[in-house]
Write a protein that holds these residues in place. Structure first.
Motif, PDB file in Angstrom:
ATOM      1  N   LYS A   1       2.212   3.834  -3.574  1.00 52.81           N
ATOM      2  CA  LYS A   1       2.057   5.296  -3.589  1.00 52.81           C
ATOM      3  C   LYS A   1       3.403   5.982  -3.789  1.00 52.81           C
ATOM      4  O   LYS A   1       3.509   6.988  -4.505  1.00 52.81           O
ATOM      5  CB  LYS A   1       1.416   5.750  -2.279  1.00 52.81           C
TER       6      LYS A   1
ATOM      7  N   THR B   1       0.832  -1.212   0.000  1.00 48.17           N
ATOM      8  CA  THR B   1       0.000   0.000   0.000  1.00 48.17           C
ATOM      9  C   THR B   1       0.859   1.251   0.000  1.00 48.17           C
ATOM     10  O   THR B   1       0.589   2.232  -0.721  1.00 48.17           O
ATOM     11  CB  THR B   1      -0.933   0.001   1.221  1.00 48.17           C
TER      12      THR B   1
ATOM     13  N   GLY C   1       4.418   5.144  -7.467  1.00 46.38           N
ATOM     14  CA  GLY C   1       3.402   5.437  -8.468  1.00 46.38           C
ATOM     15  C   GLY C   1       3.176   4.310  -9.448  1.00 46.38           C
ATOM     16  O   GLY C   1       2.872   4.553 -10.624  1.00 46.38           O
TER      17      GLY C   1
END
Length: 377
Positions: A251, A247, A254
Motif C-alpha cells: 500500500k 500488506t 503502490g
C-alpha cells in the motif's frame, strides 16, 4: 676536537719560532756589531751572546709595533689558536652531524603539529642523533596508527547510528500503515473488531521488534559485534511474518508483491530478527527501484535458508561489490531519504550467518538479490 687542538699547538709553535726570529732581526739593527763580536771573540768559540732588547725610544715606530706584536703572538697564539680550532671543530661537527637531523626533527615536529603524519624521517646514521630520529619516527608511526584506529572507530560509530536509523524504518512503516488503515476503515465499519485486533497485535509485535533491536544496538560498539540468537524457523511461520509486512508495504509503495514460500517440513535454525531485517532491506530496495511487481521466493532447508527478491526495474548499473559498500546510493535524489546502508548491512548479516549476498541482473530485465543463510546451531 683532538685533531683541532693538535694542529693548534703545532701552528702556535711554528708562529712562536717565526716571531722569535723576526724579533732578533729587528733587535739586531740596534746592536753595536763591533762590540758584540769583540765580546763573543773574547769569551771563546762556544760562547753565545744574547741580543739585547732595545728600548722603545731607540726603535722606530714600525719596528716597535712589530716587536710588540711578536711578544703578543708568543704569549697568546696557543690560546687563540686553541679556541679557534675548538670552534672550528664544533662548527664542523654541527654541519656534519647535527644540522641535518635537527632540521628533519624540526620539520617533523611542525608536520605533526599540523596533523600531517604521511612523511618519514630519512636520517639513519647509527650515532646518538640517529637513535633520536629513529625513536621520533617510531613515535610518528604510532601516532599515524592511533589516528587510523580513531577514524575507524568514528566511522564505525557513524555507521552504527545510520544502521539503527535504517533498520528501524521498516517496523515504523508497518506501524504507520496499520495506524492509517485503522483511522480510515474503523470509523466507517469497513473492518471488524477481529481484523482491528489482529492489526493491533501485529503493531505490538513490530514495537517489540524495535525494542529488541534498539536494546541490541545500545550494547554494540560496531555492527560486526552483534551476536546471533539461534531459534527454530519454519516455512509457514516465516511466510506469515513476511506476508504481514507485505500488506503494508504494497500500500505504501503502490506496487504488487508476490510471495512464494516453498513448502518444507524441515526447520531452519537461525536468528529470525536478522533474517527479517535482511528481507526488509532487500524488499525496500526492490520496491523503490521496481516498476510494478516484486517477487519474493523463500526456500527453507535444514542446513540453509535463502530469500530471493526479484524486481522488474532497470537492474544494477554498478559492480556488485560497489553496491554492497556502506553509504552507496544509486540514485542521488533517493539519498535524501536513504543513507545507502541496506545492501551493506544485508551483506554483513548474511556473512555473520555463514552465508552470502548475491547481486545480479535478470536476463529478462530487473535486479535479482539472493540472501543465503547457513544453519548456526
Amino acid at each position: 676536537m683532538a685533531a683541532a687542538l693538535f694542529c693548534s699547538f703545532l701552528l702556535s709553535a711554528v708562529i712562536a719560532r717565526i716571531t722569535v726570529r723576526t724579533q732578533m732581526q729587528i733587535w739586531w739593527n740596534y746592536v753595536d756589531e763591533e762590540a758584540y763580536f769583540k765580546a763573543v771573540e773574547s769569551e771563546g768559540p762556544n760562547y753565545v751572546a744574547d741580543i739585547p732588547r732595545p728600548s722603545a725610544y731607540e726603535m722606530t715606530q714600525s719596528d716597535h709595533f712589530v716587536s710588540e706584536l711578536c711578544d703578543f703572538l708568543q704569549t697568546y697564539s696557543v690560546l687563540i689558536l686553541s679556541i679557534a680550532g675548538s670552534c672550528g671543530a664544533v662548527f664542523l661537527f654541527y654541519q656534519n652531524k647535527l644540522r641535518k637531523p635537527m632540521e628533519e626533527l624540526a620539520q617533523a615536529s611542525k608536520k605533526i603539529a599540523e596533523n600531517h603524519l604521511d612523511f618519514g624521517i630519512t636520517y639513519e646514521n647509527k650515532d646518538e642523533m640517529g637513535v633520536l630520529c629513529k625513536e621520533f619516527e617510531r613515535m610518528r608511526k604510532q601516532l599515524a596508527r592511533n589516528n587510523q584506529i580513531l577514524w575507524r572507530m568514528i566511522e564505525e560509530e557513524k555507521m552504527l547510528r545510520a544502521a539503527i536509523a535504517h533498520d528501524i524504518r521498516a517496523p515504523l512503516s508497518v506501524l504507520k500503515g496499520y495506524q492509517e488503515m485503522l483511522m480510515e476503515y474503523l470509523p466507517s465499519g469497513d473492518i471488524n473488531m477481529g481484523q482491528a485486533m489482529e492489526m493491533l497485535s501485529e503493531s505490538g509485535r513490530q514495537i517489540e521488534r524495535m525494542d529488541a533491536f534498539v536494546e541490541a544496538m545500545r550494547k554494540l560498539s560496531s555492527l560486526e559485534n552483534r551476536e546471533l540468537t539461534a531459534g527454530d524457523i519454519s516455512a509457514r511461520q516465516l511466510e506469515k511474518d513476511i506476508q504481514a509486512e507485505l500488506t503494508i508495504l504494497e500500500k505504501e509503495y503502490g506496487k504488487q508483491c508476490r510471495l512464494q514460500a516453498l513448502e518444507s517440513k524441515e526447520e531452519f535454525c537461525g536468528d529470525k530478527e536478522i533474517i527479517l531485517e535482511v528481507m526488509e532491506n532487500l524488499l525496500s530496495n526492490a520496491l523503490r527501484y521496481g516498476k510494478q511487481q516484486i517477487t519474493i521466493i523463500v526456500k527453507i532447508r535444514y542446513a540453509e535458508l535463502s530469500i530471493c527478491v526479484r524486481d522488474d526495474g532497470a537492474g544494477f548499473r554498478e559492480d556488485a561489490e560497489k553496491i554492497a559498500e556502506a553509504f552507496y546510493g544509486q540514485n542521488v535524489k533517493d539519498s535524501l531519504k536513504h543513507v545507502g546502508l541496506g545492501m551493506y548491512i544485508s551483506r554483513l548479516y548474511c556473512e555473520k550467518h555463514g552465508g552470502k549476498l548475491i547481486l545480479e541482473n535478470d536476463e529478462q530485465g530487473g535486479a535479482v538479490v539472493i540472501a543465503i543463510f547457513r544453519r548456526i546451531a
